[in-house]
Write a protein that holds these residues in place. Structure first.
Motif, PDB file in Angstrom:
ATOM      1  N   TRP A  26      -2.867  21.546   9.014  1.00 29.27           N
ATOM      2  CA  TRP A  26      -2.008  21.170   7.897  1.00 29.27           C
ATOM      3  C   TRP A  26      -2.179  19.704   7.513  1.00 29.27           C
ATOM      4  O   TRP A  26      -2.105  19.360   6.328  1.00 29.27           O
ATOM      5  N   LEU A  27      -2.427  18.850   8.495  1.00 32.70           N
ATOM      6  CA  LEU A  27      -2.639  17.442   8.183  1.00 32.70           C
ATOM      7  C   LEU A  27      -3.934  17.254   7.393  1.00 32.70           C
ATOM      8  O   LEU A  27      -3.956  16.552   6.377  1.00 32.70           O
ATOM      9  N   VAL A  28      -5.000  17.903   7.828  1.00 31.38           N
ATOM     10  CA  VAL A  28      -6.283  17.802   7.118  1.00 31.38           C
ATOM     11  C   VAL A  28      -6.179  18.454   5.748  1.00 31.38           C
ATOM     12  O   VAL A  28      -6.657  17.905   4.741  1.00 31.38           O
ATOM     13  N   ARG A  29      -5.541  19.610   5.673  1.00 31.27           N
ATOM     14  CA  ARG A  29      -5.389  20.323   4.396  1.00 31.27           C
ATOM     15  C   ARG A  29      -4.618  19.467   3.387  1.00 31.27           C
ATOM     16  O   ARG A  29      -5.034  19.315   2.240  1.00 31.27           O
ATOM     17  N   THR A  30      -3.517  18.911   3.822  1.00 32.33           N
ATOM     18  CA  THR A  30      -2.711  18.064   2.935  1.00 32.33           C
ATOM     19  C   THR A  30      -3.485  16.810   2.544  1.00 32.33           C
ATOM     20  O   THR A  30      -3.469  16.401   1.385  1.00 32.33           O
ATOM     21  N   GLY A  31      -4.186  16.227   3.518  1.00 32.15           N
ATOM     22  CA  GLY A  31      -4.995  15.040   3.221  1.00 32.15           C
ATOM     23  C   GLY A  31      -6.080  15.330   2.199  1.00 32.15           C
ATOM     24  O   GLY A  31      -6.343  14.521   1.298  1.00 32.15           O
ATOM     25  N   GLU A  32      -6.711  16.477   2.321  1.00 35.69           N
ATOM     26  CA  GLU A  32      -7.764  16.836   1.358  1.00 35.69           C
ATOM     27  C   GLU A  32      -7.189  17.054  -0.043  1.00 35.69           C
ATOM     28  O   GLU A  32      -7.819  16.687  -1.032  1.00 35.69           O
ATOM     29  N   HIS A  33      -6.016  17.652  -0.138  1.00 36.92           N
ATOM     30  CA  HIS A  33      -5.387  17.814  -1.454  1.00 36.92           C
ATOM     31  C   HIS A  33      -5.026  16.465  -2.058  1.00 36.92           C
ATOM     32  O   HIS A  33      -5.205  16.246  -3.264  1.00 36.92           O
ATOM     33  N   LEU A  34      -4.521  15.555  -1.227  1.00 38.30           N
ATOM     34  CA  LEU A  34      -4.213  14.209  -1.709  1.00 38.30           C
ATOM     35  C   LEU A  34      -5.476  13.493  -2.179  1.00 38.30           C
ATOM     36  O   LEU A  34      -5.480  12.836  -3.226  1.00 38.30           O
ATOM     37  N   LEU A  35      -6.544  13.625  -1.412  1.00 34.07           N
ATOM     38  CA  LEU A  35      -7.793  12.965  -1.790  1.00 34.07           C
ATOM     39  C   LEU A  35      -8.395  13.572  -3.051  1.00 34.07           C
ATOM     40  O   LEU A  35      -8.987  12.856  -3.867  1.00 34.07           O
ATOM     41  N   ALA A  36      -8.249  14.867  -3.245  1.00 27.83           N
ATOM     42  CA  ALA A  36      -8.749  15.498  -4.474  1.00 27.83           C
ATOM     43  C   ALA A  36      -8.009  14.934  -5.685  1.00 27.83           C
ATOM     44  O   ALA A  36      -8.631  14.618  -6.710  1.00 27.83           O
TER      45      ALA A  36
ATOM     46  N   VAL B 268       0.837  -1.202   0.000  1.00 26.14           N
ATOM     47  CA  VAL B 268       0.000   0.000   0.000  1.00 26.14           C
ATOM     48  C   VAL B 268       0.875   1.256   0.000  1.00 26.14           C
ATOM     49  O   VAL B 268       0.623   2.197  -0.751  1.00 26.14           O
ATOM     50  N   PHE B 269       1.915   1.260   0.830  1.00 26.78           N
ATOM     51  CA  PHE B 269       2.762   2.451   0.925  1.00 26.78           C
ATOM     52  C   PHE B 269       3.534   2.691  -0.367  1.00 26.78           C
ATOM     53  O   PHE B 269       3.724   3.832  -0.776  1.00 26.78           O
ATOM     54  N   ARG B 270       3.961   1.627  -1.020  1.00 31.46           N
ATOM     55  CA  ARG B 270       4.671   1.788  -2.292  1.00 31.46           C
ATOM     56  C   ARG B 270       3.748   2.373  -3.356  1.00 31.46           C
ATOM     57  O   ARG B 270       4.128   3.242  -4.129  1.00 31.46           O
ATOM     58  N   ARG B 271       2.499   1.942  -3.360  1.00 29.99           N
ATOM     59  CA  ARG B 271       1.544   2.471  -4.330  1.00 29.99           C
ATOM     60  C   ARG B 271       1.119   3.890  -3.981  1.00 29.99           C
ATOM     61  O   ARG B 271       0.719   4.664  -4.844  1.00 29.99           O
ATOM     62  N   ALA B 272       1.184   4.251  -2.690  1.00 27.29           N
ATOM     63  CA  ALA B 272       0.774   5.593  -2.264  1.00 27.29           C
ATOM     64  C   ALA B 272       1.867   6.631  -2.490  1.00 27.29           C
ATOM     65  O   ALA B 272       1.578   7.824  -2.558  1.00 27.29           O
ATOM     66  N   ALA B 273       3.114   6.206  -2.621  1.00 24.68           N
ATOM     67  CA  ALA B 273       4.247   7.134  -2.739  1.00 24.68           C
ATOM     68  C   ALA B 273       4.089   8.148  -3.870  1.00 24.68           C
ATOM     69  O   ALA B 273       4.381   9.326  -3.664  1.00 24.68           O
ATOM     70  N   PRO B 274       3.621   7.761  -5.063  1.00 27.49           N
ATOM     71  CA  PRO B 274       3.469   8.776  -6.116  1.00 27.49           C
ATOM     72  C   PRO B 274       2.473   9.890  -5.754  1.00 27.49           C
ATOM     73  O   PRO B 274       2.643  11.027  -6.179  1.00 27.49           O
ATOM     74  N   PHE B 275       1.471   9.574  -4.943  1.00 30.65           N
ATOM     75  CA  PHE B 275       0.508  10.593  -4.541  1.00 30.65           C
ATOM     76  C   PHE B 275       1.114  11.578  -3.537  1.00 30.65           C
ATOM     77  O   PHE B 275       0.707  12.724  -3.452  1.00 30.65           O
ATOM     78  N   LEU B 276       2.079  11.111  -2.766  1.00 28.79           N
ATOM     79  CA  LEU B 276       2.689  11.947  -1.729  1.00 28.79           C
ATOM     80  C   LEU B 276       3.791  12.844  -2.273  1.00 28.79           C
ATOM     81  O   LEU B 276       4.185  13.806  -1.616  1.00 28.79           O
ATOM     82  N   ALA B 277       4.284  12.545  -3.467  1.00 30.98           N
ATOM     83  CA  ALA B 277       5.459  13.239  -4.007  1.00 30.98           C
ATOM     84  C   ALA B 277       5.307  14.753  -4.034  1.00 30.98           C
ATOM     85  O   ALA B 277       6.222  15.475  -3.650  1.00 30.98           O
ATOM     86  N   GLY B 278       4.192  15.266  -4.434  1.00 31.85           N
ATOM     87  CA  GLY B 278       4.020  16.706  -4.541  1.00 31.85           C
ATOM     88  C   GLY B 278       3.668  17.391  -3.228  1.00 31.85           C
ATOM     89  O   GLY B 278       3.479  18.600  -3.185  1.00 31.85           O
ATOM     90  N   HIS B 279       3.583  16.621  -2.163  1.00 36.24           N
ATOM     91  CA  HIS B 279       3.129  17.171  -0.884  1.00 36.24           C
ATOM     92  C   HIS B 279       4.158  16.955   0.227  1.00 36.24           C
ATOM     93  O   HIS B 279       3.800  17.032   1.399  1.00 36.24           O
ATOM     94  N   ARG B 280       5.394  16.707  -0.129  1.00 35.89           N
ATOM     95  CA  ARG B 280       6.402  16.399   0.891  1.00 35.89           C
ATOM     96  C   ARG B 280       6.655  17.563   1.839  1.00 35.89           C
ATOM     97  O   ARG B 280       6.821  17.369   3.039  1.00 35.89           O
TER      98      ARG B 280
END
Length: 183
Positions: A91-101, A16-28
């Motif tokens: 910031w956690l909710v804001r970042t999470g919402e951007h990832l979910l969008a 799961v984490f390996r597949r999620a990594a591309p989504f996290l790239a722009g939000h580091r």
């Protein structure tokens, strides 16, 4: 003709984490800021506990200037802890919402680009239910459970570290029963 692929009832849970990594790239940067704020807020919350003991010691010792200094420090820690906790959660909710969008956009594009055979193989509404339901479950976790879990785990970890580093009793009796200065 081969039957079209169907969605599994339970998605693949491996890597799961390996597949999620591309989504996290722009939000580091936002994630790093969230971690720093969370650590600072948890540190301030743990500091409140230690500071309360110092205020009680100063009140029991009759040292008025020390009591005032320690009470002001306690007040500063309480306010700082609250502000840092709010900022961390924001910031956690804001970042999470951007990832979910981004995830919603990608999922919608994938369903829109799916072959007609794949779409026809699923009962009416199943894809929409899966598309919205699972992402809404992630949104609920990202906005509610995850921030509380991260904060509680960080406070617990820092409390254990504080207790491990706190000097032990110098006497054989309990710290609360010993006169001040012997522990």
């Amino acid at each position: 003709m081969a039957d079209p692929d169907r969605l599994a009832d339970l998605p693949d849970q491996r890597a799961v984490f390996r597949r999620a990594a591309p989504f996290l790239a722009g939000h580091r940067a936002a994630l790093a800021l969230t971690v720093v704020l969370n650590l600072a807020g948890a540190g301030a919350a743990v500091g409140v506990t230690a500071s309360i003991g110092r205020v009680i010691d100063a009140a029991g010792g009759g040292d008025r200037p020390a009591l005032i200094r320690r009470a002001l420090l306690l007040l500063l820690l309480v306010v700082g802890s609250g502000v840092l906790a709010w900022l961390s959660r924001y910031w956690l909710v804001r970042t999470g919402e951007h990832l979910l969008a981004a995830l919603r956009e990608r999922a919608t594009a994938a369903v829109g680009a799916a072959p007609l055979r794949f779409l026809e193989a699923h009962p009416s509404g199943e894809l929409l239910r899966r598309l919205t339901g699972e992402i809404n479950g992630l949104a609920s976790f990202a906005a509610g459970t995850h921030p509380d879990l991260v904060t509680a785990a960080t406070v617990l970890l820092l409390t254990v570290v504080m207790l491990a580093l706190y000097p032990g009793c110098a006497s054989t009796t309990c710290c609360t029963c010993s006169p001040p200065g012997t522990w």
